[in-house]
Design a protein around this motif. Structure first.
Motif, PDB file in Angstrom:
ATOM      1  N   TRP A  33      -2.170  -4.776   0.547  1.00 42.01           N
ATOM      2  CA  TRP A  33      -3.357  -4.435   0.661  1.00 42.01           C
ATOM      3  C   TRP A  33      -3.807  -2.772   0.691  1.00 42.01           C
ATOM      4  O   TRP A  33      -4.841  -2.327   0.371  1.00 42.01           O
ATOM      5  N   ALA A  54      -5.043  -3.231  -3.889  1.00 41.47           N
ATOM      6  CA  ALA A  54      -5.663  -4.406  -3.349  1.00 41.47           C
ATOM      7  C   ALA A  54      -6.287  -5.066  -4.403  1.00 41.47           C
ATOM      8  O   ALA A  54      -6.566  -6.299  -4.347  1.00 41.47           O
ATOM      9  N   GLY A  87      -8.494  -4.280   2.131  1.00 44.45           N
ATOM     10  CA  GLY A  87      -7.664  -3.267   1.600  1.00 44.45           C
ATOM     11  C   GLY A  87      -8.343  -1.777   2.096  1.00 44.45           C
ATOM     12  O   GLY A  87      -9.131  -1.641   2.787  1.00 44.45           O
ATOM     13  N   VAL A 147      -9.971  -1.264  -4.048  1.00 49.56           N
ATOM     14  CA  VAL A 147     -10.891  -2.274  -3.072  1.00 49.56           C
ATOM     15  C   VAL A 147     -11.643  -3.104  -3.607  1.00 49.56           C
ATOM     16  O   VAL A 147     -11.982  -4.224  -3.468  1.00 49.56           O
TER      17      VAL A 147
END
Length: 556
Positions: free
Chosen positions: A340, A344, A393, A404
Motif C-alpha cells: 500500500w 498501491a 494507499g 493511489v
C-alpha cells in the motif's frame, strides 16, 4: 495633470469611471442611479450612463457592472456582477444575466414578443414574454439579436451579427443568422475545423466511423492468433480485446473465428488444476503460501478471459482454486501485506483479480469461495479506507497520487463496482481524483495515456452515480467534473486513426503510441464514460459489457 474627463466621455467609456472620475462626478452618478424609475437596486462600483434610456419595471444591477451610452433598458433586468451593456445596446422584457456577461454595442436582447394571429393588426396583438437567460462568463458580440425564450449557457461566445433563436449549450461558439454552433470552446480549433458543419453529434459520427472500421481493425491484428498490433507477438489479452471490441461495435464475435471457436480457444487456456490462465509461452505461475498468485499476466487474465468468455455466451470451465480455498484469515493477512505504501496500483490490481475470481467462482456454485471471505474483503476495505481521501494507499513526492488513484480504480472495479456496493467517502474520492487530474505530469497536453484517463473517469463516474448527481449541474463538484470530461473528450476523439484505432498513449508505459487492440478497447470504454458523465452516451449507440461494464456484475 490630465484634463478632467466629461460625463459624455464616461458614458462611452464607463470602465474608466471608477479610477478617473472626480468626487463631484461620483456624487452625480450616485444621484443618477437613485433616480432610476421602477423597482431598482444598483450594486457597488456600478455606472449608468446619463444618456442611457433606463426605464425598468424592475432592475437588479450587480456589482462592478455598467450600462453605457444610449443603451435602452425596459422591463425586468437582473444581472450578476461584472456585467456590461455597451453603447446602443437594447435590453427589453424579462432578461437575466449571470456573472461576467459582456454585451456588445448595438446588440438587442428582446425578452418579449408579439403574437401573430391573423384576426387583427400586429400592433394590436398582445405581448408575450418567456424571458431570456444568459449564463456566467458569456461574450455576446456587436449587432447580435437574442430572441425571446432563448437560454445561452455558461462560457459561450456569440459572434457579431448573429441572430439567436434557439438555446445555446455551455462552452459553445455560435454565429450566423440564425445562429448555429461552430465549435465547443473546450475542443481544439483544429479539431472543430475538421468536423463537418452539419450540426450532427460528434459522438455519433465518431461511433459510426469506429463501427465502419471495426472489422478491418480486427483483421489487421489477426495473424493466426490476435496480436495487439502488427509485428507484435500474440497474447491472451489481445484475443480478449478483439472479442470486447467486436462485441462493443459490431454486436458479434470477431469474424476470424466462429463464436464456438473463440470459446474453445479461450476456455482451453485455463489450467484445470489452478483455474489460472498463463501467458502464451510462459509457465503456469507458482502459487504463494495462501494458494493464490501475487503478480503477473495471469492476474489480469482472470478479468480479460473471464469477461471475453461471458461476452461469447460461455464461462470459465473451472473455478480459480486459490480463491475458492483461501480462508478469511489468509485473505486478511494477504490484504495487510499488499504494498500500500509504495505500490498501491499493484495492491488494487490484486484485489481486482481476487474479487473477480470470486465472482466467477460464485457463478459456478455457492461453494466457489470459503464462507466469510467475501465479507472479510469488504470489511477490511471499509475499515481501512482513508476518510480524508476515500482512498487506500499513500501518495508519494515522486509519483504524486498516481499509484493511489490508479489503484483505487482497479480495487473498486473488482470489488465495490462489480458487486454493486457503495464506495465509502464518495465526496472525498471526487476531491482526491480531481486534484490528481490537475497533475500535469499525467494530464498535461499530450501526456495522457489510456490507463491514467480511465483511472480518473471511472471513479468520477462511479461516485457521481452513487451521490445521486446528474448531468444537470446540481451535484457535488459537477461543473468541474463536466468540464474535465469535456476537455478529455475533445482531446480523445481526434486520436482515432482510421483503420487502426487508438494508441494506448505516449511514453514507455503500456503498449505505447502505436494504435492497437488494447488502446482501442480501453479508449472506447473511456469515451463512453466521458460521454455518460456529460449525459451524451446514448449518441454513441454502444455500451461496454465486458471488463469495463458500468453495471454491477453481481448484486449483494
Amino acid at each position: 495633470m490630465d484634463r478632467e474627463k466629461s460625463v459624455r466621455h464616461f458614458d462611452h467609456c464607463p470602465w474608466l469611471f471608477a479610477e478617473e472620475a472626480t468626487e463631484e462626478q461620483r456624487a452625480a452618478q450616485l444621484g443618477r442611479q437613485q433616480a432610476i424609475d421602477g423597482d431598482s437596486e444598483v450594486g457597488e462600483q456600478c455606472y449608468v450612463a446619463e444618456s442611457a434610456a433606463v426605464f425598468p419595471d424592475r432592475l437588479r444591477l450587480g456589482d462592478n457592472s455598467y450600462i453605457a451610452a444610449h443603451a435602452y433598458v425596459t422591463g425586468m433586468l437582473t444581472t450578476g456582477s461584472d456585467c456590461t451593456l455597451n453603447p446602443f445596446s437594447t435590453v427589453r422584457g424579462n432578461v437575466t444575466l449571470g456573472d461576467g456577461v459582456r454585451i456588445g454595442a448595438h446588440t438587442s436582447l428582446l425578452g418579449f414578443n408579439h403574437s401573430m394571429a391573423p384576426d387583427r393588426p400586429v400592433f394590436q396583438q398582445p405581448l408575450t414574454s418567456k424571458g431570456i437567460t444568459v449564463g456566467d462568463d458569456v461574450w455576446i458580440g456587436s449587432h447580435v439579436v437574442v430572441m425571446d425564450g432563448v437560454t445561452i449557457g455558461d462560457h459561450c461566445v456569440i459572434g457579431a451579427g448573429a441572430v439567436v433563436t434557439k438555446d445555446i449549450p455551455a462552452w459553445t461558439v455560435a454565429a450566423g443568422n440564425p445562429a448555429r454552433p461552430l465549435r465547443n470552446r473546450l475542443e481544439p480549433k483544429a479539431v472543430a475545423a475538421a468536423r463537418p458543419g452539419d450540426g450532427g453529434d460528434r459522438l455519433t459520427r465518431f461511433a459510426d466511423t469506429a463501427r465502419a472500421q471495426a472489422a478491418d481493425l480486427l483483421a489487421r491484428c489477426w495473424d493466426g492468433g490476435y496480436v495487439d498490433r502488427p509485428g507484435a507477438a500474440p497474447t491472451v489479452r489481445a484475443h480478449c480485446d478483439a472479442v470486447e471490441i467486436a462485441d462493443l461495435l459490431l454486436g458479434t464475435a470477431p469474424e476470424q473465428l466462429t463464436a464456438d471457436e473463440h470459446v474453445k480457444r479461450l476456455a482451453a487456456l485455463q489450467d484445470p488444476g489452478t483455474g489460472l490462465v498463463p501467458e502464451f509461452g510462459e509457465p503456469l505461475p507458482a502459487a504463494d503460501a495462501d494458494g493464490f498468485i501475487g503478480e503477473g499476466p495471469a492476474l489480469y487474465h482472470v478479468l480479460s478471459v473471464g469477461y471475453a468468455l461471458e461476452l461469447l455466451g460461455a464461462s470459465f470451465p473451472y473455478p480459480v482454486r486459490g480463491v475458492r480455498e483461501m480462508t478469511a484469515p489468509q485473505l486478511v493477512a494477504r490484504l495487510e501485506s499488499l504494498p500500500w505504501r509504495d505500490g498501491a496500483w499493484g495492491a488494487g490490481a490484486w484485489i481486482d483479480s481476487w474479487a473477480t475470481a470470486a465472482h466467477w467462482n460464485l457463478r459456478q456454485g455457492d461453494d466457489g469461495v470459503t464462507a466469510g471471505t467475501v465479507e472479510a474483503l469488504f470489511g477490511w476495505l471499509l475499515t481501512h479506507a482513508d476518510p480524508w481521501t476515500g482512498m487506500w494507499g499513500t501518495p508519494s513526492p515522486a509519483a504524486g497520487r498516481l499509484q493511489v488513484v490508479n489503484g483505487y480504480y482497479r480495487l473498486t472495479r473488482g470489488s465495490f463496482a462489480q458487486f454493486g456496493l457503495p464506495v465509502p467517502h464518495a465526496e472525498r474520492v471526487v476531491d482526491t481524483v480531481l486534484d490528481h487530474a490537475r497533475d500535469a505530469r499525467y494530464f498535461g497536453a499530450g501526456q495522457e495515456n489510456a490507463c491514467n484517463v480511465l483511472d480518473v473517469a471511472h471513479p468520477l463516474w462511479l461516485c457521481t452515480r452513487q451521490l445521486g448527481t446528474s448531468t444537470n449541474g446540481d451535484g457535488y463538484r459537477s461543473a468541474e467534473i463536466r468540464a474535465w470530461a469535456e476537455r478529455q473528450l475533445a482531446a480523445t476523439l481526434p486520436r482515432w486513426q482510421d483503420g487502426r484505432g487508438f494508441g494506448f498513449g505516449p511514453g514507455a508505459t503500456g503498449p505505447g503510441p502505436e494504435p492497437g487492440l488494447q488502446g482501442t478497447e480501453m479508449w472506447l470504454a473511456i469515451v463512453w464514460l466521458l460521454a455518460d458523465l456529460l449525459g451524451r452516451s446514448d449518441a454513441l449507440g454502444y455500451r461496454p459489457r465486458g471488463v469495463h461494464r458500468p453495471e454491477p456484475a453481481r448484486r449483494p
